[in-house]
Write an enzyme that holds these catalytic residues in place. Structure first.
Site, PDB file in Angstrom:
ATOM      1  CE1 TYR A 261      -4.336  -1.313   0.606  1.00 15.77           C
ATOM      2  CE2 TYR A 261      -2.907  -3.383   1.397  1.00 15.77           C
ATOM      3  CZ  TYR A 261      -4.269  -2.802   0.880  1.00 15.77           C
ATOM      4  OH  TYR A 261      -5.115  -3.648   0.733  1.00 15.77           O
ATOM      5  CG  HIS A 443     -14.239  -0.459   5.266  1.00 19.12           C
ATOM      6  ND1 HIS A 443     -13.162  -0.787   4.636  1.00 19.12           N
ATOM      7  CD2 HIS A 443     -13.961  -0.117   6.357  1.00 19.12           C
ATOM      8  CE1 HIS A 443     -12.182  -0.647   5.064  1.00 19.12           C
ATOM      9  NE2 HIS A 443     -12.602  -0.541   6.629  1.00 19.12           N
TER      10      HIS A 443
END
Length: 649
Positions: A261, A443
């Site tokens: 990431y 999410h």
């Protein structure tokens, strides 16, 4: 493999249309020249009748074959595209027909060898999968609909629902075109529905003599996640004064590891006035299409005057802690997604007073082959206008508060937690005309398996806002809804998440950590209101009673003293059947603490503790499957398609 001959008829205008016309021409020609002896020319009238007769037969036969084989989409009309494998050797394109309830697939095999497996399964496994298989024994090639059992062994399906429409070789590789209905009512088939679909693929590098001879565990294989059923939405007209802004990585060297990431900070110009974002789209560096998994642009919190510059891994110890306050999503993209458009009457505001100038770009690189030295400048292009639209779009959080009082026991195959946005909150915070939800981003963290948000009114569940029965925390995107969902004062929004903790030995509590859990639906709506968060959690007092009950009925003591944290108390619970069932029951009846919050994180005035759970008297019914009407049964045998070895093989 080399294409010798294949001509499956398809619908007018489809990729196989020229094959269809050629087949029809041969059919007509063979019929019109039949006969063994010369005969006198018939009269004009008789000649006309004979011609019409043979023409009608030919047309009937062509139409019959078309009906049996299915109808292809318009030529080259495959608006959705993803690479299936990290090297980009398999490229999937597809089209969705909602009237026909079918998906048309086109796979480009850039390096054809001895066959291909392509299909779907619950979470990307090769066990209990639904597959289309192309294989070659070195001389002949076959295509068939198959399924795999719990050991991964392949079997020919008794109901052939993957329908081959055509195949042809081009300079770039071998193209396969086939179709599949959303629902087939075949128990061995995967039900294609809204949300995430786990696509699986395998490459046959050696000839195989039969379908049963394929060993799925011994071939190069993988999975790709996509949203197959894209909404059929009309693209709104864009403003004439539209400008663009590109938020991109600055020529990053992608780390040679499977998962990275990457975070990069960007700034808006000084004194940047208020604008509306009206659309955004991905910018992927050429050659990195299979490595850039998903991207998000976050706006930072306005209460900080400045943010440090940063360009590096998001999990690095060198990342400034203040970057954690960049959480407001401006744009999100995941592999397979196209451009995102706001409704023509609304736009997402950024810039101007009360808006931070600082943005954080986050890119997830998925590099399973551990390529080294790949450079990347991918990112997101924002389209914005100074001509403000009628409404500001807003983002509201639904679901569960980030708190450890909501927990999942270890070793659970399916454990449900539910968060509520109650009628009391919507009655107080929403305008009389209501709001319109047009997009949603679901999410959870790593244990999440399913997420659904339902709209309820007067005790009746009215409609699903968004649902994903095959949810993956590794594939999150803002998804435009098929239809706008109106929400009025007094409505309830109920979000339920399903978790799997079979691989864990300790309780998983709610929180911000990746090994903790969340249950959130970020809904995008207009007009923007002061309500930014409408979430709940179980009342802490009732959870305290649960721990006391565990103490009373178990030999092992759970410390409920104030100095011990809730995660520590959950960690000391002996997770027998009784303690699991009682916790599940507690979450199903105990009152809740409601968070009906403004953007300032302050609750709306009112009493929000120990609120009763919403009462649902009429839940939604599961929709009945729509089974296609097959014109005739198809034999449970593969289709020979005339593919042989490539010359280079």
């Amino acid at each position: 493999m080399q294409l010798k001959s294949l001509a499956y008829p398809a619908g007018p205008g489809g990729p196989a249309h020229k094959w269809q016309k050629r087949s029809a021409g041969v059919l007509l020609g063979s019929m019109q020249t039949s006969g063994s002896k010369p005969c006198p020319c018939p009269s004009f009238k008789l000649r006309e009748v004979v011609s019409m007769y043979f023409t009608m037969i030919a047309v009937f036969l062509v139409v019959l074959v078309v009906a049996l084989q299915g109808t292809a989409p318009r030529e080259n009309y495959f608006p959705y595209k993803v690479p299936l494998d990290p090297q980009g050797l398999l490229e999937l394109s597809w089209n969705v027909s909602y009237p026909q309830q079918v998906v048309h697939f086109q796979i480009l095999v850039k390096d054809p060898k001895f066959g291909l497996l392509f299909g779907m399964s619950d979470r990307g496994e090769f066990e209990n999968a639904d597959l289309a298989v192309l294989w070659s024994d070195g001389h002949n090639s076959y295509f068939g609909d198959a399924w795999s059992d719990e050991k991964g062994q392949l079997h020919m399906d008794s109901q052939q629902d993957y329908q081959l429409l055509g195949a042809h070789r081009a300079p770039e590789g071998l193209y396969l075109l086939f179709r599949r209905a959303f629902s087939t009512c075949d128990p061995k088939d995967y039900l294609i529905e809204d949300g995430t679909v786990h696509l699986i693929y395998g490459i046959l590098e050696k000839p195989v003599h039969s379908l049963h001879a394929i060993n799925t565990s011994a071939i190069p294989r993988g999975l790709q996640r996509v949203q197959l059923l894209k909404p059929n939405i009309t693209i709104p007209e864009l403003p004439s004064d539209m400008k663009t802004m590109e938020i991109t990585a600055p020529d990053v060297v992608i780390p040679s590891q499977e998962t990275t990431y990457w975070c990069y900070m960007a700034e808006l110009p000084e004194s940047f006035p208020k604008h509306h974002i009206v659309m955004y789209e991905p910018m992927i560096t050429a050659g990195n299409e299979a490595l850039v998994h998903h991207m998000e642009v976050f706006q930072c919190a306005a209460e900080f005057d400045s943010f440090p510059h940063y360009n590096g891994p998001c999990d690095s110890k060198m990342k400034p802690e203040r970057l954690n306050f960049c959480r407001h999503v401006l744009a999100a993209w995941a592999m397979g997604a196209q451009a995102f458009y706001y409704p023509e009457e609304a736009g997402l505001a950024f810039g101007g007073p009360g808006s931070s100038r600082y943005l954080r770009l986050e890119i997830h690189y998925h590099n399973p082959l551990v390529f080294k030295g790949r450079r990347d400048s991918s990112g997101i292009r924002l389209y914005y206008t100074a001509t403000l639209r009628r409404y500001d779009a807003g983002i509201m959080e639904l679901g569960l508060v980030y708190t450890p009082v909501m927990a999942i026991p270890p070793g659970e195959a399916e454990f449900l937690l539910t968060g509520y946005c109650t009628d009391k909150c919507t009655r107080l915070a929403l305008p009389a005309a209501g709001i319109r939800i047009f997009a949603s981003q679901l999410h959870t963290h790593l244990a999440g398996r399913k997420v659904v948000t339902v709209l309820a009114r007067d005790g009746r569940e009215r409609q699903v806002v968004n649902a994903d029965s095959h949810y993956s925390p590794h594939f999150q995107e803002i998804r435009m809804l098929k239809e706008v969902v109106p929400v009025f004062p007094g409505d309830e929004l109920i979000t339920t998440c399903t978790y799997n903790t079979e691989d864990r030995s300790r309780a998983t509590v709610g929180g911000f950590g990746i090994m903790e859990e969340m249950c959130v639906n970020y809904v995008h709506y207009y007009p923007q209101t002061q309500l930014e968060l409408c979430k709940s959690a179980v009342d802490p007092g009732y959870l305290h009673r649960y721990f006391n009950l565990v103490n009373r009925f178990n030999d092992e003591e759970v410390c409920t003293c104030p100095q011990v944290s809730v995660p520590q108390q959950f960690a000391s619970v002996p997770w027998n059947t009784f303690n699991r069932d009682v916790l599940r029951s507690l979450y199903g009846f105990a009152p809740i603490s409601m968070h009906c919050n403004k953007s300032s994180a302050v609750r709306f005035p009112g009493e929000w503790e120990k609120q009763p759970l919403p009462t649902i008297t009429e839940p939604l019914r599961d929709p009945a499957p729509r089974c296609p009407h097959a014109p005739a049964p198809r034999p449970a045998s593969p289709v020979p398609i005339g593919l042989g070895k490539s010359k280079r093989d």
